[in-house]
Write an enzyme that holds these catalytic residues in place. Structure first.
Site, mmCIF file in Angstrom:
data_model
loop_
_atom_site.group_PDB
_atom_site.id
_atom_site.type_symbol
_atom_site.label_atom_id
_atom_site.label_comp_id
_atom_site.label_asym_id
_atom_site.label_seq_id
_atom_site.Cartn_x
_atom_site.Cartn_y
_atom_site.Cartn_z
ATOM 1 C CG HIS A 56 -0.619 0.128 2.669
ATOM 2 N ND1 HIS A 56 0.457 -0.858 3.091
ATOM 3 C CD2 HIS A 56 -0.502 1.124 3.747
ATOM 4 C CE1 HIS A 56 0.745 -0.485 4.372
ATOM 5 N NE2 HIS A 56 0.315 0.578 4.538
ATOM 6 C CG HIS A 58 -0.070 4.381 4.915
ATOM 7 N ND1 HIS A 58 -0.806 3.495 5.432
ATOM 8 C CD2 HIS A 58 -0.687 5.306 4.176
ATOM 9 C CE1 HIS A 58 -2.040 4.022 5.492
ATOM 10 N NE2 HIS A 58 -2.133 5.000 4.813
ATOM 11 C CG ASP A 60 4.662 3.236 7.648
ATOM 12 O OD1 ASP A 60 3.894 3.640 6.893
ATOM 13 O OD2 ASP A 60 4.432 2.598 8.606
ATOM 14 C CG HIS A 61 4.226 -0.013 4.367
ATOM 15 N ND1 HIS A 61 4.051 -1.305 4.524
ATOM 16 C CD2 HIS A 61 3.810 0.608 5.429
ATOM 17 C CE1 HIS A 61 3.725 -1.441 5.818
ATOM 18 N NE2 HIS A 61 3.269 -0.369 6.341
ATOM 19 C CG HIS A 114 -4.016 0.378 6.692
ATOM 20 N ND1 HIS A 114 -4.062 0.844 8.143
ATOM 21 C CD2 HIS A 114 -2.959 0.620 5.968
ATOM 22 C CE1 HIS A 114 -2.752 1.386 8.054
ATOM 23 N NE2 HIS A 114 -2.060 1.278 6.946
ATOM 24 C CG ASP A 133 0.444 -1.275 7.901
ATOM 25 O OD1 ASP A 133 1.470 -2.142 8.175
ATOM 26 O OD2 ASP A 133 0.658 -0.064 7.765
ATOM 27 C CG HIS A 171 3.814 -1.384 11.629
ATOM 28 N ND1 HIS A 171 4.442 -0.531 11.492
ATOM 29 C CD2 HIS A 171 2.798 -1.160 10.599
ATOM 30 C CE1 HIS A 171 4.363 0.419 10.732
ATOM 31 N NE2 HIS A 171 3.413 -0.299 10.026
HETATM 32 ZN ZN LIG Z 1 0.130 1.744 6.443
#
Ligand SMILES: [Zn+2]
Length: 255
Positions: A56, A58, A60-61, A114, A133, A171
């Site tokens: 996805h 985001h 942090d990915h 998400h 996530d 995570h």
């Molecule tokens: Zn995420």
């Protein structure tokens, strides 16, 4: 030789994970939270990065993609519905598509909730799933772009994978998830066993994943919203499962 995986921490609490096909020498990074630890993992394993499979959009990915692409000229595969929000995408995929990692074959499962276009990758022969996530061990992602009903259906798809499927999530949230889960099902024996296991893993400085779908089905309250006892304990007997799920998610948001 079977597929190999290599798991390592990134950023504060993200996981990085590589999947490697020894036959062909092909290696995929699942997401790219941060370039440096992924480079370090490649150096340690001696594997050459050929693919990045994105779950996805985001940051942090995805924020390591540019540097990794520049260093390795790897192919970037991303969810079709989010490709416009992810830089350097070479190939877009959706439900039921096959993603080849050398001789390994992954199936794309759309798991929105998400984010609106979130996907997971399932390798049926290897019984490995990379769920970003959407599902965490004893938890699930926040419902940010979708709605609870959508997220519940995404989780049902993952719950439907074989029990011995090992899944990797985005995570390390397991300890906090367990503290919350005990407030929903204080007498769940499978949860108590998973709590013991996770404490041992964390005390030894290890990650709590991969976990198995079978364990999650028994211990993760977010996968148990259609259990009559869970609904009853929340005062929601007779409600649709997604509404029970929504209540559990809401309580976790406030926890
Ligand atoms: Zn995420």
């Amino acid at each position: 030789m079977a597929a190999q995986t290599y798991l390592f921490p990134c950023l504060n609490d993200n996981f990085g994970v590589l999947i490697h096909d020894p036959q062909s020498g092909v290696t995929a990074s699942i997401d790219a939270p941060e370039a440096a630890p992924i480079e370090a993992a490649l150096k340690k394993t001696g594997w050459r990065l050929t693919e990045i499979l994105v779950t996805h959009h985001h940051a942090d990915h995805t924020q390591g993609i540019g540097e990794l692409k520049n260093n390795h000229q790897c192919r970037v595969v991303a969810p079709r519905a989010e490709a416009a929000r992810i830089a350097h995408v070479d190939e877009t995929v959706g439900e039921g598509d096959t993603v080849k990692v050398g001789g390994l074959s992954g199936r794309v499962i759309e798991t929105p909730g998400h984010t609106a276009g979130h996907i997971s990758y399932f390798f049926p022969v290897e019984k490995l799933a990379f769920v970003g996530d959407t599902l965490f061990s004893i938890g699930c992602g926040r419902v940010i772009e979708g709605n609870p009903e959508m997220m519940w259906h995404s989780l049902l798809k993952l719950r439907g994978l074989p029990d011995d499927t090992q899944f990797y999530c985005g995570h390390e949230y397991t300890a906090a998830n367990i503290r919350f889960a005990k407030t929903i099902e204080p007498n769940n024996q499978a949860l108590a066993a998973r709590a013991d296991e996770a404490s041992r893993q964390l005390a030894a400085g290890k990650a709590t994943i991969p976990a198995t779908i079978g364990t999650e089905k028994a211990a993760n309250p977010f996968l148990r919203a259609d259990d009559a006892e869970v609904a009853k304990s929340l005062g929601l007997s007779g409600s649709p499962a997604w509404k029970v799920f929504a209540e559990i998610r809401e309580r976790k948001n406030r926890f």
